[in-house]
Design an enzyme around this catalytic site. Structure first.
Site, short mmCIF file in Angstrom:
data_model
loop_
_atom_site.label_atom_id
_atom_site.label_comp_id
_atom_site.label_asym_id
_atom_site.label_seq_id
_atom_site.Cartn_x
_atom_site.Cartn_y
_atom_site.Cartn_z
N CYS A 2 59.42 92.13 71.43
CA CYS A 2 60.30 93.35 71.82
C CYS A 2 60.68 94.23 70.73
O CYS A 2 60.55 93.74 69.65
CB CYS A 2 61.78 93.07 72.69
SG CYS A 2 62.89 92.52 71.90
N ARG B 175 62.07 79.33 82.97
CA ARG B 175 63.37 79.18 81.92
C ARG B 175 62.91 79.24 80.74
O ARG B 175 61.54 79.98 80.45
CB ARG B 175 63.78 77.92 82.25
CG ARG B 175 62.87 76.73 82.14
CD ARG B 175 63.18 75.35 82.07
NE ARG B 175 62.38 74.21 82.11
CZ ARG B 175 62.33 73.05 81.95
NH1 ARG B 175 63.72 72.39 81.97
NH2 ARG B 175 61.16 72.30 82.06
N GLU C 80 65.97 72.66 74.82
CA GLU C 80 64.55 72.68 74.32
C GLU C 80 64.03 74.19 73.88
O GLU C 80 63.45 74.58 74.24
CB GLU C 80 63.44 72.10 75.09
CG GLU C 80 63.71 70.83 75.55
CD GLU C 80 62.34 69.96 76.38
OE1 GLU C 80 61.80 70.94 76.87
OE2 GLU C 80 62.29 68.80 76.15
N GLU D 253 66.50 62.42 76.13
CA GLU D 253 65.65 62.75 77.36
C GLU D 253 64.48 61.86 77.18
O GLU D 253 63.70 61.32 76.20
CB GLU D 253 64.94 63.78 77.84
CG GLU D 253 65.98 65.06 78.41
CD GLU D 253 65.12 66.24 78.65
OE1 GLU D 253 64.07 66.23 79.26
OE2 GLU D 253 65.87 67.39 78.43
C1 GLA Z 1 61.90 68.82 79.40
C2 GLA Z 1 63.28 69.44 79.82
C3 GLA Z 1 63.70 68.82 81.02
C4 GLA Z 1 62.62 68.46 82.29
C5 GLA Z 1 61.78 67.45 81.48
C6 GLA Z 1 60.88 66.98 82.46
O1 GLA Z 1 62.24 67.72 78.49
O2 GLA Z 1 64.06 69.54 79.02
O3 GLA Z 1 64.69 69.67 81.77
O4 GLA Z 1 62.07 69.53 82.48
O5 GLA Z 1 61.26 68.18 80.49
O6 GLA Z 1 59.77 65.81 81.74
ZN ZN Z 2 63.17 90.36 71.83
#
Ligand code: GLA
Ligand code: ZN
Length: 685
Positions: free
Chosen positions: A163, A117, A156, A314
């Site tokens: 590029c 991701r 995040e 989180e």
């Molecule tokens: C990050 C991400 C979440 C998850 C947590 C796991 O903070 O934002 O999607 O992957 O880590 O700790």
């Molecule tokens: Zn780029």
């Protein structure tokens, strides 16, 4: 006068409690059970759709919101809310396949494959168009939905892309910054060094291990550009949301002290700051020292919007599987660490994750609902109990703190320090050094703001400036005015060395007029080996009343007192007897200079003396045992004091004759306050 910030969304004036919810990973039969469990867990807010793009747009241009409709409806029917995400954090495979330009190019100029991701170019017009289109569709669909409470933009944000599109965007950014004048850029980057002079904008390339990695001005501007480009990508994402849902607050989850983004700058563009907090509890040898670091980051998050409450977006309800030692939170720690966020200004406690996923990378990450599937677990009970506590904390919503102390932590300064070739390689430790200056205040329950160079400082009594190597325009002027008007300044070694372009100040450090404010000249700096130590010896009869002797390591500024009074001197080496700590009267204020990296005993005595002299605001007028802190939130009339014991053993705080009401038990509290291991109390005064 009662002064409070409004709730994050005035539609729900209570603590948000919940977490990342991925119903898209589960069959619908599970959703009804989720709702039942959600109520039992005293949860009321679920972050949905964060990584759901493949489910929301299974093929190009064909949206399928039917499943999300049902999730949103279920939340509303069950009295809960959605922190609704935009899905740009992870792309569907068809998108990468059809438009490879959305994938990132690394600094070695290789393009990534589809995968993981956060692997997208922030410049790509196709990616910007696709993300904006799906965001518009989401906003159109849910703008009047009763469950929609907060927008969670992407996830995040991080990383950079090299590029061709990004190279062009970088050059445009530079042209704008340097008024289309290549000569200005050449001067700012000091390109006459090693024949680096540019004669055509097209010659400029982002930093690369196979090209130009050590031109400091280039590196710094590249980081600034990448930061701005990320913000610009975010602004592109939220454009339809602003248009269609102007009353729904927008946030994106930050990552504490993540070095890649200048969060104080980014924070100006969000309605509410939010961050993801994953401390490695019980694995460092001292939970209270770790807790102080976490407190520091909470304070930094609160300070970015001048004290406005933030969101703990989180945290883990139990353990964090990707950490080197994924240890379970010990009994009490869940409640304590959650209320710690609240103590420093969070109006939410949210988790990653609601239901432990069955497969892939996060199947062993802590969750409210474990694979067993029912509520009879230790973790579920902890979460549910915390939810019940948060329900009692409505009076805390929107309250904040106005500390007397501020400490600088500046991201651009950090970038420059990490990039420079000075002070040795592994021991610059900028952020740790800043936190070491925060610790004495944490120990005393003295609230602190953590500020960037751009912040206003006139409201503080004490401003601490550790290793402020780079002085951006206006900073020296603000510091000067602050001291002149009666403020107390503490500045350390390796401050005031370069300007915003990483060009050294000429004419003696600290530069930009601060030499006069501090009454010293920093002639040169010695770096010693990690094993070596020196002594800092208070001058007998010094005006602060410092006594004994302290240990110093790493760095030693060899300074001359030019009007400043010498309070301590070095004990050893060829600079024995030279000033180690000075104070200068400037205007109505005083400016201290600390010439070396000193031990904790020095920090405790020095800042302890200043705290007494300046009568700094404290959360609680009580002695706090080791490992216990007190933090304050107030609306100007009611005071909420969070007393927190981060020790694995009980502790007692003597409240003396003062009487408080416990917000947790409703009882009145006076005299000795006993706190169990990892215990917490909230006192109202
Ligand atoms: C990050 C991400 C979440 C998850 C947590 C796991 O903070 O934002 O999607 O992957 O880590 O700790
Ligand atoms: Zn780029």
């Amino acid at each position: 006068m009662i002064q409070r910030y409004p709730p994050i969304n005035p539609r729900f004036p209570h603590f948000l409690h919940g977490g990342d919810y991925n119903p898209d990973q589960w069959p619908e039969e599970v959703w009804a059970e989720d709702m039942r469990l959600m109520k039992l867990a005293n949860c009321n807010a679920m972050s949905v759709g964060i990584f759901a793009w493949a489910r929301l747009e299974p093929e190009e241009g064909r949206y399928d919101f039917s499943w999300l409709d049902r999730v949103m409806d279920l939340l509303a029917e069950n009295g809960a809310y959605a922190v609704l995400a935009t899905p740009s954090g992870a792309r569907p495979a068809w998108l990468s396949q059809k438009y490879p330009e959305v994938l990132r190019v690394r600094s070695d100029r290789g393009r990534n494959l589809h995968g993981i991701r956060h692997n997208h170019c922030m410049t790509s017009p196709v990616y910007r168009q696709k993300t904006q289109a799906i965001n518009r569709a989401l906003a159109e669909r849910y703008k009047d939905h009763p469950a929609l409470l907060v927008w969670h933009i992407s996830n995040e944000y991080n990383g950079e892309c090299h590029c061709d599109l990004c190279q062009a965007a970088f050059r445009n950014w530079l042209k704008k910054k340097y008024d289309n004048d290549l000569d200005k850029l050449n001067k700012a980057w000091w390109t006459s060094f090693w024949s680096h002079t540019y004669t055509d904008w097209e010659q400029i390339e982002s930093p690369s291990p196979i090209g130009e990695p050590i031109l400091h001005g280039l590196n710094l501007d590249w980081k600034r550009y990448s930061n701005d480009q990320t913000i610009d990508f975010f602004l592109n994402e939220i454009q339809p949301l602003r248009e269609l849902t102007p009353n729904v607050p927008v946030t994106t989850n930050f990552m504490g002290l993540f070095p890649g983004l200048n969060y104080p700058k980014f924070a100006q563009y969000v309605d509410v700051v939010s961050w993801d907090n994953y401390p490695v509890w019980h694995t460092t040898g001292s939970d209270w020292r770790l807790a102080a670091q976490v407190s520091f980051i909470h304070d930094q998050n609160r300070s970015m919007k001048g004290g406005k409450p933030f969101m703990l977006m989180e945290s883990t309800p139990s353990n964090t599987n990707w950490q080197p030692i994924p240890k379970l939170k010990r009994p009490g720690m869940h409640k304590l660490s959650s209320l710690q966020a609240v103590a420093h200004g969070s109006d939410t406690v949210q988790y990653f994750q609601w239901r432990k996923s069955r497969g892939s990378a996060e199947k062993f990450h802590g969750a409210v609902v474990d694979h067993v599937g029912h509520e009879h677990t230790r973790v579920f009970k902890d979460v549910s109990e915390l939810g019940a506590i948060l329900r009692q904390l409505d009076p805390v919503i929107g309250t904040t703190v106005h500390p007397d102390v501020a400490i600088y932590l500046d991201w651009e300064n950090r970038w420059a320090i990490e990039d420079m070739q000075a002070l040795g390689r592994d021991r610059r430790n900028y952020t740790d050094t800043v936190i070491a200056h925060y610790l004495p205040f944490w120990k005393r329950g003295i609230p602190v703001d953590v500020i960037a160079e751009e912040a206003e400082i006139s409201q503080y009594k004490l401003v601490i400036v550790p290793m402020l190597y780079m002085l951006k325009p206006g900073v020296a002027e603000r510091i000067r005015a602050f001291v002149k008007n009666g403020g107390t300044l503490v500045m350390t070694y390796w401050s005031g060395i370069v300007d915003e372009n990483d060009l050294c100040f000429l004419g003696g450090w600290p530069g930009n007029g601060l030499r006069e404010v501090l009454g010293i000249w920093d002639e040169e700096t010695d770096t010693i080996t990690p094993e070596e130590r020196n002594r800092v010896l208070p001058v007998p009869g010094n005006e602060l009343g410092l006594s004994g002797g302290f240990e110093a390591r790493d760095y030693f500024a060899l300074i001359h007192a030019e009007g400043a009074r010498v309070l301590a001197t070095f004990g050893n080496d060829f600079y024995a007897g030279r000033p180690a700590l000075t104070v200068n009267d400037f205007g109505k204020g005083q400016a201290y200079y600390v010439a070396s990296r000193n031990d904790e005993a020095f920090m405790d005595s020095f800042f302890g003396k200043l705290a007494e002299r300046l009568d700094l605001l404290r959360a609680l007028p009580a002695e706090l045992p080791e490992g216990v802190t007190a933090q304050l939130r107030s609306d100007g009339q009611n005071r909420f004091i969070f007393v927190m014991n981060f020790n694995p053993a009980p502790a007692t705080v003597d409240l003396g004759a003062a009487s408080y009401r416990s917000l947790l038990s409703g009882q009145s509290v006076t005299g000795p306050l006993g706190l169990p291991a990892y215990g917490v109390e909230i006192l109202q005064a």
